[in-house]
Design a protein around this motif. Structure first.
Motif, PDB file in Angstrom:
ATOM      1  N   THR A  15     -10.779  15.054 -19.391  1.00 10.57           N
ATOM      2  CA  THR A  15      -9.581  15.429 -20.144  1.00 10.57           C
ATOM      3  C   THR A  15      -9.724  15.146 -21.642  1.00 10.57           C
ATOM      4  OG1 THR A  15      -8.645  13.251 -19.598  1.00 10.57           O
ATOM      5  CG2 THR A  15      -7.989  15.107 -18.215  1.00 10.57           C
ATOM      6  N   GLN A  18     -11.041  18.158 -23.492  1.00  7.73           N
ATOM      7  CA  GLN A  18     -10.308  19.416 -23.392  1.00  7.73           C
ATOM      8  C   GLN A  18     -10.094  20.092 -24.748  1.00  7.73           C
ATOM      9  OE1 GLN A  18      -9.847  20.693 -20.452  1.00  7.73           O
ATOM     10  NE2 GLN A  18      -8.896  22.556 -21.233  1.00  7.73           N
ATOM     11  N   LYS A  21     -13.315  21.667 -25.662  1.00  8.50           N
ATOM     12  CA  LYS A  21     -13.544  22.814 -24.778  1.00  8.50           C
ATOM     13  C   LYS A  21     -12.776  24.031 -25.264  1.00  8.50           C
ATOM     14  CE  LYS A  21     -13.150  24.262 -19.928  1.00  8.50           C
ATOM     15  NZ  LYS A  21     -12.802  23.838 -18.545  1.00  8.50           N
TER      16      LYS A  21
END
Length: 232
Positions: A15, A18, A21
């Motif tokens: 997480t 993220q 990403k």
């Protein structure tokens, strides 16, 4: 589109990657994973080891049917990526490491693990303890921390990346470190760079260790520039 796997650091989780990403997903097929016991994944019966995390990556590549991929590894994630490349170089096209600690010894492990005392963290840095509890729920973050300390001690006794093994890594590698990183020195990063046959060195100005302190746009551009040079 090229595959790009993002690997988190010690005590981290997918997480945390993220935002990176999202910044990269228009250019690459971006993948993330949680190492065993991290991000809510079950704690393994065996202790945390770098070999366990390497197997996590291999298992993920098989599950996702990825023959090969570029890798960005933050901190411990970079060490795991390079360790995997030693034995399975065909699975990794290139590796960009950021804030990866290369110089492991018994003394270095002792210094690092002094900071990994769950009770002391809970007392002195309650906000960090609360963040870890949320990040690793439903697992016990204290066990994650203790297991991480054990893995570091093992690395201190038997490091995987050494003057003998680093020269075996022929793939393109970019090693990056912040000039104000209080956990990873520029000197140890330079040591690894000099031993890697096909490496680039990047020292990021006014940059500390925590990933969340880096400007996201700058980091995604650095990763993209490196991969574009590899693909030429």
């Amino acid at each position: 589109m090229e595959n790009l796997l993002l690997l988190h650091g010690a005590l981290g989780a997918a997480t945390m990657l993220q935002p990176l990403k999202q910044a990269l997903q228009h250019t690459y097929r971006v993948h993330t994973l949680d190492f065993s016991g991290h991000g809510g994944k079950p704690l393994p019966r065996e202790p945390f080891t770098m070999q366990l995390f390497v197997q996590d990556i291999l298992d993920f590549l098989e599950q996702q049917q990825l023959e090969s991929t570029h890798v960005f590894g933050y901190s411990m994630g970079g060490y795991a990526a390079l360790s995997l490349a030693l034995h399975h170089p065909q699975r990794i096209r290139s590796i960009y490491t950021l804030a990866t600690k290369f110089a492991w010894s018994v003394e270095a492990a002792e210094r690092e693990t002094k900071l990994l005392n769950p009770e002391r963290v809970e007392e002195k840095v309650p906000a960090f303890a609360a963040a870890l509890a949320q990040r690793h729920a439903p697992q016990d973050w204290k066990q994650v921390m203790q297991q991480t300390a054990g893995m570091m001690r093992q690395l201190g006794q038997s490091p995987i990346l050494t003057p003998d093994t680093l020269p075996q890594l022929q793939l393109p590698v970019q090693v990056a470190v912040g000039d104000r990183d209080n956990m990873v020195t520029v000197e140890e990063t330079l040591w690894a760079y000099r031993l890697l046959p096909n490496a680039r060195l990047q020292v990021l100005p006014n940059t500390r260790h925590p990933l969340e302190t880096l400007p996201l746009q700058d980091l995604s551009q650095h990763i993209g520039q490196f991969i574009s040079q590899v693909d030429r």
